[in-house]
Design an enzyme around this catalytic site. Structure first.
Site, PDB file in Angstrom:
ATOM      1  N   LYS A   1      36.465  52.234  47.419  1.00 57.82           N
ATOM      2  CA  LYS A   1      35.212  51.802  46.812  1.00 57.82           C
ATOM      3  C   LYS A   1      33.993  52.422  47.506  1.00 57.82           C
ATOM      4  CE  LYS A   1      37.180  48.514  44.152  1.00 57.82           C
ATOM      5  NZ  LYS A   1      38.587  48.429  44.512  1.00 57.82           N
TER       6      LYS A   1
HETATM    7  C1  LIG Z   1      39.744  48.221  43.690  1.00 60.04           C
HETATM    8  C2  LIG Z   1      41.044  48.667  44.239  1.00 60.04           C
HETATM    9  C3  LIG Z   1      42.084  49.104  43.392  1.00 60.04           C
HETATM   10  C4  LIG Z   1      41.967  49.073  41.899  1.00 60.04           C
HETATM   11  O1  LIG Z   1      41.033  50.017  41.409  1.00 60.04           O
HETATM   12  P1  LIG Z   1      40.432  49.869  39.927  1.00 60.04           P
HETATM   13  O2  LIG Z   1      39.358  50.897  39.852  1.00 60.04           O
HETATM   14  O3  LIG Z   1      39.880  48.479  39.848  1.00 60.04           O
HETATM   15  O4  LIG Z   1      41.533  50.087  38.984  1.00 60.04           O
HETATM   16  C5  LIG Z   1      43.229  49.603  43.994  1.00 60.04           C
HETATM   17  N1  LIG Z   1      43.381  49.617  45.335  1.00 60.04           N
HETATM   18  C6  LIG Z   1      42.411  49.178  46.173  1.00 60.04           C
HETATM   19  C7  LIG Z   1      42.655  49.209  47.643  1.00 60.04           C
HETATM   20  C8  LIG Z   1      41.209  48.700  45.663  1.00 60.04           C
HETATM   21  O5  LIG Z   1      40.261  48.279  46.492  1.00 60.04           O
END
Ligand SMILES: *Cc1c(COP(=O)(O)O)cnc(C)c1O
Length: 495
Positions: free
Chosen positions: A111
């Site tokens: 993120k």
């Molecule tokens: C947010 C997240 C996901 C999922 O990603 P999306 O974009 O919501 O599909 C997978 N792994 C981790 C570690 C995350 O923080």
């Protein structure tokens, strides 16, 4: 470049407007009217570094930003913020697979790649379209978005941010990361319920006209740092383009050779970014969508019916514990040739009946690009152990779901195309589950002791940002329910 709403194609706004607003008034999501083709530029992109590639790719979508503005945004976000300035390095595991490590930023999850950049995009956008207004960011998090958004927006002028996280749905490390957040413009609140409750609550606060008016009278406006915001998605397209370029530049593939991409999926944001990269002409054959036991997407890709009427499971990959994947709406809009009427019907049906079925044409198009698979917690742990035993590589629980599903895909199809697997978090964010997979007896009740043991066994250092948490005091202990979220928001704003 103009943006439309998925629920009303006649809406037409600039990138700056789409990013400031977050979501369209009709509850639709903003999507680009056309997708730029960069296939002729790939050779040139291969010669640039990550920051150079980011400027070029973003420039195609944010046409209302000047070159100087874009440079300032990208450099502010990425220079000096990631371990050794590597935003998205690749690690080879086995013959055909590469892990795209997206967790070298300040909060140790992918993120960060988007949320380090979003505050720059948002404040630059707001200056263009709503100058002077204070931006109030509301976030629903399944664990990682919350911390990354807090870190990105802390003390950013003219913004304040409030994060809601599901009380029992995040790891101890994730919770501590959020409740100890520093900064004068930040708030954090636990909600009784799961991620879908938090996300639905935030969405309805956003689109409540009476609240919007109240904020406006006080010189403020809401925006979103969730992946419903285009400004969250567009930075993620860059790392798929960049990964392709790295593979070519390192001689792992020939220019033009197709690759597959595997993404551990929750809200469908990350894999949608890979879809955009594919549509832009990056030679990607298949997109493999990996889920945990909350396998609503696996079923959808296989049958064409999306059905959220099922038990919600709390898993060891909590950031994927989601039954309503918001960004699927964007994909379906593209796949049904921008038919806002049909799309709105499906989304209404999802709200009212919890399910919808797409038509044959859309299902065929979906299946020609996507392959879906899932695995449960036991299989996730087995994969963590296997990858560690075979390659001395430590992967987190989310990444392990992707590796497991990739294995299923190869076994089923015999497709040995070179494959990029998105690695979405540092294993130390989920130390308990990861160590449990490798040496269950070594797991301690204290997450920091567990992380220390994991570090000893693997020889990998604990990221500094997580190590330092031990010394910090929690600042936020507030709790609310789905029905009192609005009061919490107004309380924070002193209204
Ligand atoms: C947010 C997240 C996901 C999922 O990603 P999306 O974009 O919501 O599909 C997978 N792994 C981790 C570690 C995350 O923080």
């Amino acid at each position: 470049m103009q943006y439309q709403s998925t629920r009303d194609s006649s809406v037409s706004v600039s990138a700056a407007q789409a990013i400031s607003q977050g979501i369209s008034k009709d509850k639709g999501l903003f999507v680009p009217k056309s997708i730029p083709d960069i296939s002729a530029e790939l050779d040139a992109l291969c010669k640039l570094d990550y920051i150079g590639r980011a400027k070029k790719v973003l420039g195609h979508f944010l046409t209302d930003f000047t070159e100087e503005e874009l440079s300032a945004c990208v450099e502010g976000a990425y220079l000096g913020k990631f371990d050794e300035d590597e935003v998205a390095p690749l690690s080879k595991v086995g013959e055909d697979a590469y892990l795209l490590e997206l967790w070298h930023g300040p909060t140790c999850a992918f993120k960060d790649v988007a949320l380090q950049l979003l505050p720059y995009l948002l404040t630059t956008s707001a200056k263009k379209v709503v100058d002077g207004k204070k931006i109030v960011i509301l976030v629903a998090t399944s664990g990682d978005t919350g911390k990354a958004a807090l870190e990105g927006f802390k003390d950013v002028e003219n913004t304040s941010i409030l994060v809601f996280y599901p009380e029992d749905g995040v790891s101890p490390m994730q919770k501590l990361q959020m409740t100890t957040q520093e900064g004068g413009n930040v708030s954090v609140c636990a909600i009784e319920g799961n991620f879908d409750d938090a996300q639905n609550g935030v969405k309805s606060i956003f689109t409540d006209p009476a609240l919007a008016k109240k904020l406006s009278e006080n010189g403020m406006m809401f925006s979103s740092a969730n992946s419903i915001n285009w400004g969250r998605l567009v930075p993620q397209i860059v790392y798929y383009v960049s990964a392709y370029c790295d593979l070519v530049a390192d001689g792992e593939i020939k220019a033009g050779e197709k690759i597959n991409v595997v993404v551990p999926t929750g809200n469908f944001g990350n894999i949608l970014a890979a879809y955009y990269a594919r549509e832009m002409g990056v030679p990607i054959a298949r997109l493999i969508c990996a889920s945990n036991q909350n396998n609503v997407l696996t079923d959808f890709i296989r049958t064409g019916t999306y059905d959220r009427n099922r038990d919600f499971h709390t898993s060891i990959s909590p950031s994927m514990d989601i039954l309503i994947s918001s960004n699927l709406e964007r994909l379906l809009y593209h796949l049904c040739d921008n038919d806002d009427k049909v799309l709105s019907q499906w989304m209404t049906s999802l709200t009212e009946q919890g399910r919808y079925t797409v038509d044959e044409k859309v299902k065929e198009r979906l299946q020609s690009v996507f392959w879906g698979g899932y695995c449960d917690d036991a299989a996730t742990k087995e994969t963590i152990w296997e990858v560690f035993a075979k390659y001395s590589y430590l992967c987190d629980t989310h990444t392990a779901v992707a590796v497991n599903v990739y294995g299923q895909y190869v076994a089923k199809t015999g497709d040995h195309t070179k494959t990029v697997i998105a690695s979405t978090a540092s294993p130390f964010k989920f130390s308990g589950s990861v160590l449990d997979a490798i040496d269950p007896k070594a797991v301690d009740a204290d997450d920091f002791v567990t992380a220390g043991r994991l570090s000893e066994i693997s020889g990998c250092p604990i990221p500094r940002a997580l190590r330092e948490l031990k010394e910090k005091q929690p600042r936020f202990a507030g709790r609310c329910t789905r029905d009192t979220m609005e009061q919490v928001v107004l309380g924070m704003l002193g209204m």
